[in-house]
Design a protein around this motif. Sequence first.
Motif, mmCIF file in Angstrom:
data_model
loop_
_atom_site.group_PDB
_atom_site.id
_atom_site.type_symbol
_atom_site.label_atom_id
_atom_site.label_comp_id
_atom_site.label_asym_id
_atom_site.label_seq_id
_atom_site.Cartn_x
_atom_site.Cartn_y
_atom_site.Cartn_z
ATOM 1 N N THR A 123 0.823 -1.229 0.075
ATOM 2 C CA THR A 123 0.065 0.005 0.040
ATOM 3 C C THR A 123 0.789 1.135 0.104
ATOM 4 O OG1 THR A 123 -1.613 -1.123 1.267
ATOM 5 C CG2 THR A 123 -2.005 1.175 1.174
ATOM 6 N N VAL A 124 2.153 1.184 0.661
ATOM 7 C CA VAL A 124 2.805 2.423 0.759
ATOM 8 C C VAL A 124 3.463 2.581 -0.629
ATOM 9 C CG1 VAL A 124 5.157 3.054 1.564
ATOM 10 C CG2 VAL A 124 3.535 2.289 3.056
ATOM 11 N N ALA A 125 3.807 1.338 -1.536
ATOM 12 C CA ALA A 125 4.378 1.455 -2.841
ATOM 13 C C ALA A 125 3.484 2.017 -3.636
ATOM 14 C CB ALA A 125 4.995 -0.094 -3.002
ATOM 15 N N GLU A 126 2.043 1.617 -3.591
ATOM 16 C CA GLU A 126 1.080 2.181 -4.437
ATOM 17 C C GLU A 126 0.900 3.707 -4.409
ATOM 18 O OE1 GLU A 126 -2.278 0.018 -3.323
ATOM 19 O OE2 GLU A 126 -1.475 -1.974 -4.316
ATOM 20 N N PHE A 127 0.950 4.091 -2.935
ATOM 21 C CA PHE A 127 0.984 5.470 -2.751
ATOM 22 C C PHE A 127 2.008 6.399 -3.524
ATOM 23 C CE2 PHE A 127 2.124 9.263 -0.316
ATOM 24 C CZ PHE A 127 1.042 10.094 -0.543
ATOM 25 N N LEU A 128 3.163 5.822 -3.124
ATOM 26 C CA LEU A 128 4.359 6.360 -3.876
ATOM 27 C C LEU A 128 4.573 6.427 -5.289
ATOM 28 C CD1 LEU A 128 7.079 5.260 -1.228
ATOM 29 C CD2 LEU A 128 6.142 7.475 -1.518
ATOM 30 N N GLU A 129 3.967 5.433 -5.851
ATOM 31 C CA GLU A 129 3.717 5.563 -7.141
ATOM 32 C C GLU A 129 2.757 6.375 -7.684
ATOM 33 O OE1 GLU A 129 5.405 3.868 -9.837
ATOM 34 O OE2 GLU A 129 6.543 2.284 -8.710
#
Length: 291
Positions: A123-129
């Motif tokens: 979820t953090v990775a999706e936000f940063l993307e």
Amino acid sequence: MLRPATRVDVRKVMEQERAELARLLRSLTEEDRDKATVCEGWTVGDLAVHLLGDDLSFLSRNRDARRNEDLDAPRGPGSAGPQEEDWDRFVDQLDAHNDRWVRAGGFLSTRLVAELLEFTGRTVAEFLESVDSSAPGEVVSWAGPDPAPWWLVGAREFTERWVHHQQIRDALGQPGLNGPSFVAPILATAMHGVPRAYEGVEAPEGTTIAIDVTGRAGFSWAVRRDSDGWKLYEGLTREATSRLSVDQETAWRFLMGMMGAAEARRKVTVEGDAGLAKPFFGAVSAIVRRT
């Protein structure tokens, strides 16, 4: 030749680090979980719960704009960070907040923590993307009081994850994630905390402090006095007023607050103006008390 320091892209290596952590946690026995770490009062299991709290806090304040009432300094996009005179108080508040979370999460099983870390990591990775990596995000307090670009925010999150993962592996007697693909972005991120250590240092424009890091993940950086303050550069330069040479492990351990300034001074070689090298030993690239 020197060039302005480039952005650090940690998105792929963040995924690799989280997968390795989840795999490690799933292999732990209850005895392993209770082993002490270098974080005073915290076990291996406590550190894993802390990392889960980091992810939840990051998403709540950045994705969902939820302000943490435990902390004086706002922690969402566009907020200002703690001022220098408030640093120690902010560290105390953050330490207390983290400790409350770890104590509250002590009942969680290691397996469940591993599963939750996989979810929050994605979820953090999706936000940063989803964000413009060059746009202002939240403050990276050790780099400066103003909102930092999202790529630096993400790089800071990776350093937090990786350092605590290393501490878990150290406590278990396991080899660390010390390959260049992990350590190189750690070093590149940590160097962004060095210019702040030179704030207030008077020097002629063009004054340069070179920092050469040796080792498989080593590289060369410099802090230079420009017309608008001290800035971080990367690359080799022969025209340095002061030159520091340091091995990669000393560099990251010191800048991440895991090594005191006195020990770092014994391990760093200084050539040229020793006075201009001195502020480097006040640098810190983590939210820890300065030593």
